[in-house]
Design an enzyme around this catalytic site. Structure first.
Site, PDB file in Angstrom:
ATOM      1  CG  HIS A  69       6.907 -50.467 -14.267  1.00  0.00           C
ATOM      2  ND1 HIS A  69       6.125 -49.707 -15.106  1.00  0.00           N
ATOM      3  CD2 HIS A  69       7.231 -49.658 -13.216  1.00  0.00           C
ATOM      4  CE1 HIS A  69       5.976 -48.496 -14.595  1.00  0.00           C
ATOM      5  NE2 HIS A  69       6.635 -48.440 -13.454  1.00  0.00           N
ATOM      6  CD  GLU A 107       9.443 -47.917 -11.375  1.00  0.00           C
ATOM      7  OE1 GLU A 107       8.403 -47.887 -10.691  1.00  0.00           O
ATOM      8  OE2 GLU A 107       9.536 -47.380 -12.496  1.00  0.00           O
ATOM      9  CG  HIS A 162       5.122 -48.034  -8.963  1.00  0.00           C
ATOM     10  ND1 HIS A 162       5.191 -48.099 -10.333  1.00  0.00           N
ATOM     11  CD2 HIS A 162       3.973 -48.671  -8.610  1.00  0.00           C
ATOM     12  CE1 HIS A 162       4.128 -48.745 -10.803  1.00  0.00           C
ATOM     13  NE2 HIS A 162       3.375 -49.095  -9.771  1.00  0.00           N
ATOM     14  CD  GLU A 238       6.040 -43.646  -8.010  1.00  0.00           C
ATOM     15  OE1 GLU A 238       7.206 -44.118  -7.984  1.00  0.00           O
ATOM     16  OE2 GLU A 238       5.344 -43.603  -9.034  1.00  0.00           O
TER      17      GLU A 238
END
Length: 275
Positions: A69, A107, A162, A238
């Site tokens: 992101h 995040e 992430h 993750e």
């Protein structure tokens, strides 16, 4: 598209920052000597100037770190919502805004901080580090461009960082994804080995495997563009679920982020020792 077709590369020691040529200005890296030439493939490995041992098997290799992101994604929905190739005949939005803890810790900020901590450790060991974005203030790059950065760099390993935002009750733990079924040789055994090594080192560092996705901390996937389009050994971590109170509290502290970064860097070292 905030991340232009051509990227600007800034070298800082053995770290390369790929900065957007459009959109929000990149934050200045610490004491850069001078801009390097354009394009990730021009970046050459540099020996570490930091004290401490250099791992002979790792020094000079290229590792691409992909902090998921970006901090400005929410300000430019038209750019990040446009469809781009995602492999296997799919298209997907260029990027997304990511998730956040219930208290509002984003995040994208977690990903950026952990990636920088991982990169600092790798660079100190003589590894040449390339980031897919130069700061946490811009938008993009798109998922297809992130994959191309690793391909152009000829990376020995690409690690996307992430955190998840699963809403289901009791969802907690980390998982590591790789492209499956593989679309090329590097997505096969090399990517599985990278993902498995990262899983093992995260688990050894005391992190629990996901209770809600994948199996034993591994989650092979066919729907992630950054994995599908990669031609290098690639895995996506993750780190945990930001909607779980315990993991959110850990991710929100500098000590917690350092713990994640240490485990990921350890996994990269272990993988590179076998390649």
């Amino acid at each position: 598209m905030a991340f232009a077709d051509r990227a600007r590369v800034l070298s800082v020691g053995s770290v390369t920052l790929l900065a957007a040529c459009q959109g929000a200005p990149a934050a200045a890296p610490p004491s850069p000597s001078a801009p390097a030439s354009t394009g990730a493939t021009t970046a050459s490995p540099a020996a570490s100037s930091a004290s401490g041992p250099t791992f002979s098997f790792a020094a000079g290799k290229v590792v691409v770190l992909d902090p998921g992101h970006n901090g400005g994604n929410g300000r430019d929905p038209q750019a990040i919502n446009r469809l781009v190739p995602a492999g296997r005949g799919q298209t997907k939005p260029c990027n997304t805004t990511g998730t956040a803890t219930n208290a509002g810790y984003a995040e994208h900020a977690f990903n950026w901080d952990v990636a920088r901590l991982v990169g600092r450790t790798l660079a100190d060991k003589g590894i040449h580090v390339v980031y897919t974005r130069a700061d946490d203030a811009g938008n993009g790059p798109c998922v297809d461009e992130r994959a191309m950065i690793g391909n152009r760099a000829g990376a020995a390993a690409v690690v996307s960082i992430h955190a998840d935002g699963a809403e289901s009750a009791g969802a907690h733990g980390f998982h590591v994804s790789y492209s499956s079924p593989p679309l090329n040789a590097e997505q096969g055994a090399p990517s599985i080995s990278l993902a498995t090594t990262l899983r093992d080192r995260l688990r050894a560092a005391g992190f629990g495997v996901s209770s809600y996705f994948g199996k034993d901390g591994l989650a092979p996937r066919s729907d992630l563009g950054g994995l599908n389009l990669s031609e290098r050994p690639t895995a996506l971590v993750e780190c945990g679920n930001m909607r779980d109170a315990g993991e959110a509290a850990l991710m929100s502290t500098s000590d917690g982020r350092q713990r994640y970064a240490d485990a990921i860097a350890d996994g990269v070292f272990a993988y590179l020792s076998r390649t």
